[in-house]
Design an enzyme around this catalytic site. Sequence first.
Site, mmCIF file in Angstrom:
data_model
loop_
_atom_site.group_PDB
_atom_site.id
_atom_site.type_symbol
_atom_site.label_atom_id
_atom_site.label_comp_id
_atom_site.label_asym_id
_atom_site.label_seq_id
_atom_site.Cartn_x
_atom_site.Cartn_y
_atom_site.Cartn_z
ATOM 1 N N GLY A 9 4.008 7.540 -1.311
ATOM 2 C CA GLY A 9 5.341 7.140 -1.750
ATOM 3 C C GLY A 9 6.508 7.558 -0.900
ATOM 4 N N ASP A 43 -0.589 0.218 -5.290
ATOM 5 C CA ASP A 43 -1.672 0.902 -4.598
ATOM 6 C C ASP A 43 -2.970 0.626 -5.328
ATOM 7 O OD1 ASP A 43 -1.792 3.039 -2.247
ATOM 8 O OD2 ASP A 43 -3.369 3.531 -3.676
ATOM 9 N N CYS A 96 -0.988 3.750 11.345
ATOM 10 C CA CYS A 96 -0.910 5.013 12.078
ATOM 11 C C CYS A 96 -2.088 5.099 13.046
ATOM 12 C CB CYS A 96 -0.887 6.204 11.132
ATOM 13 S SG CYS A 96 -2.178 6.189 9.885
ATOM 14 N N CYS A 139 0.878 -1.179 0.000
ATOM 15 C CA CYS A 139 0.000 0.000 0.000
ATOM 16 C C CYS A 139 0.912 1.224 0.000
ATOM 17 C CB CYS A 139 -0.916 -0.012 1.210
ATOM 18 S SG CYS A 139 -1.856 -1.542 1.425
#
Length: 901
Positions: A294, A321, A427, A290
């Site tokens: 970049g 992606d 995250c 994923c």
Amino acid sequence: MALKCHTDARKTPSHEYNVESLCWRARWRRPIEQLCSCCGRVLRQPKGGGGAFHAVQSASKDPAQAQRPASLGTARRVTRGVTAALGARAKSVAGAAAGFVRLVGAMGRRQRNRQRQQQQQQRRERGGGGDGSGGDQAGWEGGYPEIVKENALFERYYRELRIVPEGEWEPFMAALREPLPATLRITGYKSHAKEILHCLKNKYFKELQDLVVDGQKIEMPQPLTWYPEELAWHTNLSRKILRKSPQLEKFHQFLVSETECGNISRQEAVSMIPPLLLNVNPHHKILDMCAAPGSKTAQLIEMLHADMNVPFPEGFVIANDVDNKRCYLLVHQAKRLSSPCIMVVNHDASSIPTLQIDIKGRKEALFYDRILCDVPCSGDGTMRKNIDVWKKWTTQNSLQLHGLQLRIATRGVEQLAEGGRMVYSTCSLNPVENEAVIASLLEKSEGALELADVSSELPGLKWMPGIKQWKVMLKDGQWFESWKDVPANRQTQIRPTMFPIEDEEKLKALNLERCLRILPHHQNTGGFFVAVLIKKSPMPWNKRQPKLQRKLPQRTGEISVTATAIDDGSVESVEESPATKDEETKETQHLLNVGCEQSKKEGVCGPPPSKKMKLFGFKEDPFVFLSEDDPLFLPIEKFYALDPSFPKMNLLTRTQEGKKRQLYMVSKELRNVLLNNSERMKVINTGIKVWSRNSDGEQFGCAFRLAQEGIYTLYPFINARIINVCIEDVKVLLTQENPFLSKFSSETHKRVKELAMGSIVLKYEPDPSIPDTLQCPIVLCGWHGKTSLRAFVPKNERLHYLRMMGVEVFKAKRKEEDFDSKMEEGDQDNTKQMEEEMDMEHRAEDHNELATTMEAEVDEEPIHELVKSSVLEPETTMESSRPSSENAENRDITDLSSVKD
């Protein structure tokens, strides 16, 4: 048919018959307006359709309504009716009616403006501040209301899970409410990374010392203690503050320009951790599942090119992606690093196809040495930069993403080679997205995977160990401690894999404490979670007999071992008797090579057939490799005296018909992947441009000139047309357009005269005996004309080289059109002399026909734009020729207050 009006006994017109319709709206919505075909009056029938039509009164009984002008739509209907009734003989009357329409429209606009002004006046009288400066801050004119950084459900959830140590909850919440510091990373694989770091520390950071803006002292940028060699820094400077001081704006312009060149990458600090824990070597085959936008992919590319003396590392990066548009942002990031070892593909990560490669004439499944699995997540660790998360956060987001995250991670370990390493990261701080996924993956692997202990790999990084017990909560606040507590009507939202393992021994064997959770208040970062998995043996479900299989023969002595290639990437070994060996081999070759053998012979790797794969986004051009006897390559090889070891088979174009205008190059390993998987994957971009067609070059022996993008890859193979230049010559090349040969040093002038006109290589070698000068080599693409020598280098790259040589290239933004030019090295007399030389150049442009023609041919930005703006201070906003999606990424890069990684 429309009937004319008739007269009754009282001699008054009546409109009880059919008339021409003006308004076809439904009768139950509003009365129907129609037009009499003889008198042209507007008629209205009562609501419901009953009764006779009556003429519309000219004025309303309400005085306020009588002052309101007729609507524009009604006026237009009147005009059309009048035109139809009077016919062609009354064109002048119709023209007058059209003027009436315009007049009514203007009256309507004026009336609306008066009403708006009255409303604003009423707000002012009430103290509302109609100009946006008063109390109506929530309106359109007052801007958006400030988002309250509070979420009771968030605090309740994480307090209960106890992911934050006791006594640290208040600092944890306080850190989440503070803005996130901006971080930057100097690209480590470039040979001049140290020069950039030296320039930052000794020039720009020194200028920020003791700087005060609005009575507040500016904090100095600080290096990330856990990132190697001080190549990553963080700063609290926001974009608004950067523009308040010329010194800060100068630093900001430096960051923007160097980011465009690929020498600096803007990236969140915690986002740099996963690539570091992958422990990449130049020979590794890497999959980024994923990848967009970049920033982590760029890190992986840098690690592949750790040794700049090796132009083609054995390894490569396949960046994937699912979003087609985000793939082009990914291409933009990768292109800045000019690597022939990167391929961008567009697939769903949870079902990314297994690729095949050719190994000594035998097709084998491609397994990756390193896999980065940075899955989509709820993002509650990004609250410091994405403040919308405060009001949108709910536990439902994690429950919905858990299944997708587990599928992507499962697909990743299936494609991981034995002994390989996969990093799973989010995250998010939620254990449903983190420990629950890792625990479920480890449990069903039956010992094939293990969590690696990476606690000592990043000294200086503060982290919390993974937790072993957690609960699941719905968005309404209802808690569940185990799967057996979940009612039947909730089992579609909550799944068994979301809960911790109940068996204490199995749970202890998983070693979940080896996971890393980064909390925001420990080192002033965002929230993050990382787990490193090592594959010790094939996954257990890959050992089972599949329903569909293809057999790949492998010789091991006298017995043929057939590798059963399964669609999900697994390989199972089954022994066969020698009697059936030949028959199975023929069948296998037929199954594997049907449909793609012809394309491989032609060297064409087009997009997958539409019947086999549903494509989204733009249709990409095919990748066509040059054949061994292609006549296009022979003049190039002779003109540049290419080394016999040059891998000409790795050259490709993006067109099958017509002239080949650009030549690209990929590594040998990526060529293998492209040729054997054109029907399995959708490739967005790969390779770097090394040559560009130039029509004027044919008369000099070669129709292709060198491209700056790929010069560092080509240079080791070029043995001719190389000119060594001194640092003063480089300055002339980068600050002047088409400089005459007389402006260069005598040695350079002599060397250029010995060469035929055409494309050349300009090489600067540093002098260690002069430490104050630039201490990293520079390779530039140039063009030798009849009387001049010029460099074909993009603007930001020119600015970068000038900065490294100590030339001040900053141009402050001022309201006035004029600006002052200055140079850190040299005095005013030298500057005036340079300006005079520039004027002479512009007067001599008409005599340099070859260079003028070349300017139209090249795709790099001409130097004259730099020269016209400033002699030695040419820094302006980058005029990008990339697609609009890439320009959106550029805007994200320039914003220090919202770092996108």
